[in-house]
Design a protein around this motif. Structure first.
Motif, PDB file in Angstrom:
ATOM      1  N   THR A  18      61.636  39.618  67.378  1.00 58.69           N
ATOM      2  CA  THR A  18      62.766  40.503  67.654  1.00 58.69           C
ATOM      3  C   THR A  18      64.120  39.836  67.400  1.00 58.69           C
ATOM      4  OG1 THR A  18      61.427  41.704  69.283  1.00 58.69           O
ATOM      5  CG2 THR A  18      63.818  42.018  69.374  1.00 58.69           C
ATOM      6  N   PRO A  19      64.395  38.646  67.970  1.00 57.81           N
ATOM      7  CA  PRO A  19      65.682  37.999  67.666  1.00 57.81           C
ATOM      8  C   PRO A  19      65.824  37.640  66.195  1.00 57.81           C
ATOM      9  CG  PRO A  19      64.678  37.025  69.616  1.00 57.81           C
ATOM     10  CD  PRO A  19      63.640  37.890  68.984  1.00 57.81           C
ATOM     11  N   LEU A  20      64.721  37.277  65.553  1.00 58.39           N
ATOM     12  CA  LEU A  20      64.785  36.951  64.132  1.00 58.39           C
ATOM     13  C   LEU A  20      65.228  38.159  63.326  1.00 58.39           C
ATOM     14  CD1 LEU A  20      64.282  35.067  61.708  1.00 58.39           C
ATOM     15  CD2 LEU A  20      61.914  35.891  61.687  1.00 58.39           C
ATOM     16  N   LEU A  21      64.647  39.328  63.594  1.00 55.19           N
ATOM     17  CA  LEU A  21      65.035  40.539  62.873  1.00 55.19           C
ATOM     18  C   LEU A  21      66.514  40.844  63.087  1.00 55.19           C
ATOM     19  CD1 LEU A  21      61.929  42.822  63.567  1.00 55.19           C
ATOM     20  CD2 LEU A  21      62.591  41.827  61.370  1.00 55.19           C
ATOM     21  N   ARG A  22      66.991  40.638  64.295  1.00 53.18           N
ATOM     22  CA  ARG A  22      68.410  40.886  64.585  1.00 53.18           C
ATOM     23  C   ARG A  22      69.293  39.885  63.832  1.00 53.18           C
ATOM     24  NH1 ARG A  22      67.458  41.004  71.101  1.00 53.18           N
ATOM     25  NH2 ARG A  22      66.494  43.056  71.324  1.00 53.18           N
ATOM     26  N   ALA A  23      68.866  38.625  63.808  1.00 54.83           N
ATOM     27  CA  ALA A  23      69.636  37.596  63.097  1.00 54.83           C
ATOM     28  C   ALA A  23      69.676  37.880  61.601  1.00 54.83           C
ATOM     29  CB  ALA A  23      69.046  36.215  63.358  1.00 54.83           C
ATOM     30  N   LEU A  24      68.559  38.337  61.050  1.00 60.18           N
ATOM     31  CA  LEU A  24      68.505  38.654  59.619  1.00 60.18           C
ATOM     32  C   LEU A  24      69.403  39.845  59.291  1.00 60.18           C
ATOM     33  CD1 LEU A  24      64.674  38.193  58.985  1.00 60.18           C
ATOM     34  CD2 LEU A  24      66.521  36.658  58.305  1.00 60.18           C
ATOM     35  N   GLN A  25      69.463  40.789  60.202  1.00 60.56           N
ATOM     36  CA  GLN A  25      70.365  41.927  60.003  1.00 60.56           C
ATOM     37  C   GLN A  25      71.822  41.468  60.055  1.00 60.56           C
ATOM     38  OE1 GLN A  25      70.575  45.010  63.139  1.00 60.56           O
ATOM     39  NE2 GLN A  25      70.311  46.521  61.515  1.00 60.56           N
ATOM     40  N   ALA A  26      72.113  40.532  60.971  1.00 59.21           N
ATOM     41  CA  ALA A  26      73.485  40.028  61.106  1.00 59.21           C
ATOM     42  C   ALA A  26      73.917  39.281  59.853  1.00 59.21           C
ATOM     43  CB  ALA A  26      73.584  39.123  62.337  1.00 59.21           C
TER      44      ALA A  26
ATOM     45  N   ASN B 125      70.178  31.540  60.630  1.00 60.07           N
ATOM     46  CA  ASN B 125      70.763  32.775  60.104  1.00 60.07           C
ATOM     47  C   ASN B 125      71.893  33.293  60.997  1.00 60.07           C
ATOM     48  OD1 ASN B 125      69.222  33.714  57.585  1.00 60.07           O
ATOM     49  ND2 ASN B 125      67.567  33.139  58.959  1.00 60.07           N
ATOM     50  N   SER B 126      71.793  33.041  62.293  1.00 62.20           N
ATOM     51  CA  SER B 126      72.853  33.471  63.214  1.00 62.20           C
ATOM     52  C   SER B 126      74.139  32.687  62.984  1.00 62.20           C
ATOM     53  CB  SER B 126      72.392  33.306  64.669  1.00 62.20           C
ATOM     54  OG  SER B 126      71.321  34.165  64.964  1.00 62.20           O
ATOM     55  N   ILE B 127      74.019  31.358  62.885  1.00 65.52           N
ATOM     56  CA  ILE B 127      75.242  30.555  62.734  1.00 65.52           C
ATOM     57  C   ILE B 127      75.893  30.794  61.375  1.00 65.52           C
ATOM     58  CG2 ILE B 127      74.444  28.811  64.374  1.00 65.52           C
ATOM     59  CD1 ILE B 127      73.831  26.962  62.022  1.00 65.52           C
ATOM     60  N   VAL B 128      75.074  31.045  60.353  1.00 68.62           N
ATOM     61  CA  VAL B 128      75.638  31.345  59.035  1.00 68.62           C
ATOM     62  C   VAL B 128      76.314  32.718  59.056  1.00 68.62           C
ATOM     63  CG1 VAL B 128      75.091  31.789  56.611  1.00 68.62           C
ATOM     64  CG2 VAL B 128      74.069  29.837  57.774  1.00 68.62           C
ATOM     65  N   ALA B 129      75.705  33.682  59.741  1.00 69.56           N
ATOM     66  CA  ALA B 129      76.315  35.008  59.861  1.00 69.56           C
ATOM     67  C   ALA B 129      77.677  34.912  60.542  1.00 69.56           C
ATOM     68  CB  ALA B 129      75.394  35.937  60.640  1.00 69.56           C
ATOM     69  N   LYS B 130      77.728  34.184  61.653  1.00 71.23           N
ATOM     70  CA  LYS B 130      78.993  34.005  62.381  1.00 71.23           C
ATOM     71  C   LYS B 130      80.038  33.336  61.486  1.00 71.23           C
ATOM     72  CE  LYS B 130      81.789  33.204  65.998  1.00 71.23           C
ATOM     73  NZ  LYS B 130      82.738  32.227  65.453  1.00 71.23           N
ATOM     74  N   GLN B 131      79.623  32.326  60.745  1.00 73.11           N
ATOM     75  CA  GLN B 131      80.548  31.598  59.883  1.00 73.11           C
ATOM     76  C   GLN B 131      81.094  32.488  58.760  1.00 73.11           C
ATOM     77  OE1 GLN B 131      82.003  28.610  60.168  1.00 73.11           O
ATOM     78  NE2 GLN B 131      83.134  29.335  58.383  1.00 73.11           N
ATOM     79  N   LEU B 132      80.230  33.303  58.174  1.00 77.18           N
ATOM     80  CA  LEU B 132      80.669  34.194  57.092  1.00 77.18           C
ATOM     81  C   LEU B 132      81.635  35.255  57.605  1.00 77.18           C
ATOM     82  CD1 LEU B 132      77.300  34.650  55.159  1.00 77.18           C
ATOM     83  CD2 LEU B 132      79.299  33.327  54.413  1.00 77.18           C
ATOM     84  N   ILE B 133      81.412  35.727  58.829  1.00 83.74           N
ATOM     85  CA  ILE B 133      82.335  36.697  59.434  1.00 83.74           C
ATOM     86  C   ILE B 133      83.715  36.062  59.612  1.00 83.74           C
ATOM     87  CG2 ILE B 133      82.839  37.972  61.554  1.00 83.74           C
ATOM     88  CD1 ILE B 133      79.764  38.384  61.835  1.00 83.74           C
ATOM     89  N   ASP B 134      83.721  34.824  60.127  1.00 84.13           N
ATOM     90  CA  ASP B 134      84.993  34.112  60.313  1.00 84.13           C
ATOM     91  C   ASP B 134      85.682  33.852  58.972  1.00 84.13           C
ATOM     92  OD1 ASP B 134      84.443  34.094  62.991  1.00 84.13           O
ATOM     93  OD2 ASP B 134      83.811  31.989  63.065  1.00 84.13           O
TER      94      ASP B 134
ATOM     95  N   LYS C  10      77.682  33.230  73.655  1.00 86.47           N
ATOM     96  CA  LYS C  10      78.649  34.132  73.027  1.00 86.47           C
ATOM     97  C   LYS C  10      78.275  34.427  71.575  1.00 86.47           C
ATOM     98  CE  LYS C  10      83.642  34.836  72.434  1.00 86.47           C
ATOM     99  NZ  LYS C  10      83.515  35.464  71.130  1.00 86.47           N
ATOM    100  N   LEU C  11      77.827  33.399  70.862  1.00 92.64           N
ATOM    101  CA  LEU C  11      77.408  33.578  69.469  1.00 92.64           C
ATOM    102  C   LEU C  11      76.329  34.644  69.363  1.00 92.64           C
ATOM    103  CD1 LEU C  11      77.067  32.544  66.426  1.00 92.64           C
ATOM    104  CD2 LEU C  11      75.305  31.043  67.363  1.00 92.64           C
ATOM    105  N   PHE C  12      75.270  34.490  70.150  1.00 93.01           N
ATOM    106  CA  PHE C  12      74.149  35.426  70.072  1.00 93.01           C
ATOM    107  C   PHE C  12      74.540  36.816  70.555  1.00 93.01           C
ATOM    108  CE2 PHE C  12      71.456  31.422  70.550  1.00 93.01           C
ATOM    109  CZ  PHE C  12      71.137  31.386  69.212  1.00 93.01           C
ATOM    110  N   GLU C  13      75.381  36.886  71.596  1.00 94.57           N
ATOM    111  CA  GLU C  13      75.799  38.194  72.106  1.00 94.57           C
ATOM    112  C   GLU C  13      76.695  38.915  71.109  1.00 94.57           C
ATOM    113  OE1 GLU C  13      75.689  38.421  76.904  1.00 94.57           O
ATOM    114  OE2 GLU C  13      77.471  37.466  76.056  1.00 94.57           O
ATOM    115  N   ASP C  14      77.644  38.197  70.533  1.00 95.47           N
ATOM    116  CA  ASP C  14      78.561  38.828  69.577  1.00 95.47           C
ATOM    117  C   ASP C  14      77.830  39.394  68.363  1.00 95.47           C
ATOM    118  OD1 ASP C  14      80.641  38.185  71.225  1.00 95.47           O
ATOM    119  OD2 ASP C  14      81.419  36.536  70.001  1.00 95.47           O
ATOM    120  N   LEU C  15      76.775  38.699  67.952  1.00 96.72           N
ATOM    121  CA  LEU C  15      76.012  39.141  66.773  1.00 96.72           C
ATOM    122  C   LEU C  15      74.941  40.172  67.125  1.00 96.72           C
ATOM    123  CD1 LEU C  15      75.482  35.701  64.988  1.00 96.72           C
ATOM    124  CD2 LEU C  15      77.048  37.528  64.280  1.00 96.72           C
ATOM    125  N   GLY C  16      74.680  40.355  68.416  1.00 95.41           N
ATOM    126  CA  GLY C  16      73.613  41.262  68.827  1.00 95.41           C
ATOM    127  C   GLY C  16      72.232  40.684  68.623  1.00 95.41           C
TER     128      GLY C  16
END
Length: 728
Positions: free
Chosen positions: A180-188, A489-498, A572-578
């Motif tokens: 479940t978290p993996l699917l969310r991270a991949l979507q992010a 995938n979560s940290i890269v998603a956050k970085q790309l958003i920034d 915060k990272l995980f919450e912000d990305l869902g």
């Protein structure tokens, strides 16, 4: 030699390889037992097929009426392949897979029955969740948990069971699994990467994270394993002296694959082909009886499912060949342990690998954008990256002679380092025409040529760029890939958003052109991320000192490393990305800490049992033989016996010293375990096991291993390293 050890070795040596003949092309076997796109076209209505494909590609929900059509087609296909049961196949936080089988069979009265499988049974089930780890999300008596179909990973048949990959969540909606978290991270990361890709190609609508894992493992004869209580119960040898010949000669690495192992691999690969697992590479690894297999890249979610399935299949195939597969990261002291290198990249629906250079300066700028952002993501979250691969078993491997250290660093090679150095000197603000030309021609434009010749690797680096992907080498061999992949995938998603926010701000506020803004932001990222780049020997003490100066963490133990998972920054990272809410994040931390305690606790109990009930009695028996020998010499030679029996007497005394040390240390270890068990705080308990209980293991092992060298080989009860590693 003990009876058990004797018969184990004899049985192992008398094994005849099961002859596996490959009569069918792999391409013809591939995916035969998978409900893939071709099968769906054949068995589903057009509406049902389109609905599944839309769910797979765009994440849309499947209507329950359409689900009935899908389940009917899936059932007909499964029954045509000999399936009698179905199961929701999921990955709870135990580290293994789970399944509950239900028959298609359904009585309809009057002594008749039908084969039934409806949309409701496909989409959702309610297994008993009370005994799965939940980290305090719910009470034991609140047993409800739900599995829900994941259409992005195709159903498959194993044996006579239709397996449906699913997520696993609690009654209140929190994730209880890895998927479940993996699917969310991949979507992010998909959404974040698509937004950045728009700078370079407006046609990009989707970005997939890809994963290619490399699975290392040991193959040990099942009879030999049965003679070792420590391997049976913990997956590793808790004691055992190194063999005189180990891996010093490097003669096993890439050598001729032993016949029995080859037959096992052929059988395994056939099973993999049927299940759609695209295994391609097989070879001997560095340590004796150690091997590796690797697949072609898959989309990350499917790759994780394939690896979890593979480990199950490896165990089952091993039984047919009288092998035991050891996935533990360090089953044998003094020889290489096993990892599961995670090769990660991002690719677009237009067919572009975002971590591979292109033919134009703009495509190369796109490469640099994702390349530098990934480095920045790892730099800013290196403690979280370390936490993602933390476990009791991987602690034994990290920092050893063949594995990356606990310090997270990034290797990119000298050539790319020089490219970043040049980019770092880009003018702040608008670029002159000369600067633009120089950048595009002499820096960005030459990247493909640089990477073409840059084939060097740094085996000591935990996170290395290897040409068109990053290789996360620190992942443990028995780990579920979803854990590190969720974090990466979560940290890269956050970085790309920034990154996008900063580039857009420069375009809007400073009226820079797009490529100028990108260069300006990347320049600052290079400056801020330099400390994570390291090209040298990660094993040396000099790097530990240098890493400390750079402000990099060096968390060598799991209880300390895992703290990063519940830092305010990570939550915060995980919450912000869902990806995960605070409850889910904290529960996983508690589960992993508890798992650490249980692993060390079990190892301590097993080690105490083996030391006192196997090693010490054997040493006493041999000591008594020596005493009888000394008595006999005294009877024959009288007062002159001392000179003749001096070596025996020294040996008797030496054995006594080791026996005393073993008994005192086992008692000490047991007392420390009792103290730790009385601690209610799970963090303090984990630290007590780590720093007070576990270190005593080495003391006990030292004296047991010394006795192994002193005691008559004919008496020694445990199968030795030379037999475990060189009996094939």
């Amino acid at each position: 030699m003990s009876t058990l050890r004797f018969h184990a070795i004899k049985e192992s040596l008398n094994r005849k390889p099961i002859k596996i003949e490959e009569k069918t092309r792999r391409s013809e076997l591939f995916g035969l037992n998978v409900f893939n796109e071709d099968k769906m076209r054949q068995y589903l209505t057009k509406e049902a097929f389109n609905s599944v494909m839309d769910a797979m590609q765009n994440g849309t929900k499947i209507d329950r009426v359409v689900a009935d059509h899908i389940s009917t087609g899936m059932k007909e296909w499964a029954i045509s392949k000999g399936a009698t049961h179905y199961t929701h196949w999921f990955q709870p936080l135990t580290g293994s897979t789970a399944e509950k089988h239900d028959a298609f069979f359904e009585p309809i009265g009057n002594g008749r029955a039908i084969e039934k499988f409806g949309g409701g049974q496909l989409v959702q089930q309610e297994p008993d969740a009370s005994s799965f780890p939940n980290g305090g999300i719910r009470n034991t008596f609140e047993a409800r948990g739900y599995t829900a179909w994941d259409p992005t990973s195709p159903a498959f048949i194993y044996g006579t069971t239709l397996c449906i990959p699913t997520v696993f969540v609690s009654y209140t909606g929190e994730a209880l699994d890895y998927k479940t978290p993996l699917l969310r991270a991949l979507q992010a990361v998909d959404h974040a990467a698509v937004d950045v890709c728009k700078y370079f190609d407006k046609n990009v609508k989707k970005v997939n994270a890809s994963l290619g894992w490399e699975q290392e493992y040991f193959l040990i004869d099942r009879a030999l394993v049965a003679s070792r209580p420590d391997i049976l119960l913990t997956g590793r040898t808790l004691l055992g002296h190194s063999s005189a010949k180990g891996q010093q000669l490097d003669d096993h690495y890439f050598g001729t694959i032993p016949n029995r192992a080859m037959q096992y691999m052929r059988d395994l690969e056939t099973e993999c082909m049927l299940l759609g697992i695209p295994v391609k590479t097989r070879h001997n690894e560095v340590a004796p009886n150690q091997f590796e297999l690797a697949p072609v890249y898959d989309e990350a979610n499917l790759a994780v499912d394939h690896n979890s399935l593979l480990m199950d299949v490896m165990d089952k195939v091993a039984e047919r060949h009288d092998f035991k597969v050891l996935f533990h990261e360090k089953p044998f002291k003094g020889v290489n342990g096993s990892g599961k290198h995670n090769n990660w990249s991002l690719s677009t629906d237009t067919g572009v690998n975002l971590l591979g250079p292109g033919k134009t300066p703009m495509s190369n700028l796109q490469f640099l954008t994702f390349f530098i952002n990934t480095i920045k993501a790892v730099h800013d979250n290196e403690e979280l990256v370390r936490a993602s691969i933390a476990s009791a078993s991987n602690d034994h491997r990290l920092g050893a002679n063949e594995a990356p250290p606990a310090i997270i660093s990034v290797f990119i090679g000298e050539q790319l380092t020089s490219v970043l150095d040049e980019l770092q000197n880009v003018t702040n603000g608008k670029l002159s025409p000369e600067e633009k030309t120089d950048l595009k021609l002499n820096v960005v434009g030459k990247i493909p040529e640089i990477l073409l010749d840059n084939t060097d690797r740094n085996r000591t680096s935990p996170f290395a760029f290897t040409g068109n992907k990053f290789e996360f080498r620190a992942v443990g061999s028995k780990a579920n890939c979803a854990n590190p992949m969720t974090v990466l995938n979560s940290i890269v998603a956050k970085q790309l958003i920034d990154f996008k926010a900063e580039v857009d701000a420069l375009i809007d506020e400073k009226e820079l052109k797009k490529d100028e803004a990108i260069f300006n932001v990347l320049r600052e990222y290079i400056k801020k991320s330099k400390n994570i780049l390291f090209e040298g020997n990660g094993y040396g003490e000099a790097w530990e000192k240098e890493a400390k100066k750079r402000g990099l963490s060096n968390h060598k133990t799991t209880p300390i490393a895992l703290r990063a998972k519940v830092s305010d920054k990570a939550i915060k990272l995980f919450e912000d990305l869902g990806v995960m809410n605070k409850i889910e994040t904290e529960s996983r931390y508690e589960i992993e800490m508890e798992e650490y305690v249980l692993h060390i606790q079990i190892e301590g109990r097993v080690l105490g049992d083996v030391a006192r009930n196997h090693v010490v009695p054997t040493a006493v028996r041999y000591q008594n033989m020596l005493i009888d020998n000394v008595k006999g010499l005294k009877e024959i030679y009288g007062a002159g016996f001392k000179k003749l029996a001096q070596q025996q007497m020294n040996l008797i005394e030496e054995i006594s010293g080791h026996i005393e040390a073993i008994n005192s240390n086992v008692t000490k270890m047991t007392n420390e375990r009792k103290k730790a068990n009385n601690l209610e705080d799970f963090e303090k308990k984990a630290e007590a096991y780590c720093f007070n209980v576990k270190p005593i293991f080495d003391e006990i092992r030292y004296h047991c291993d010394k006795l192994e060298l002193l005691v008559d080989d004919e008496l020694w009860p445990l199968t030795k390293y030379r037999e475990l590693l060189f009996t094939r």
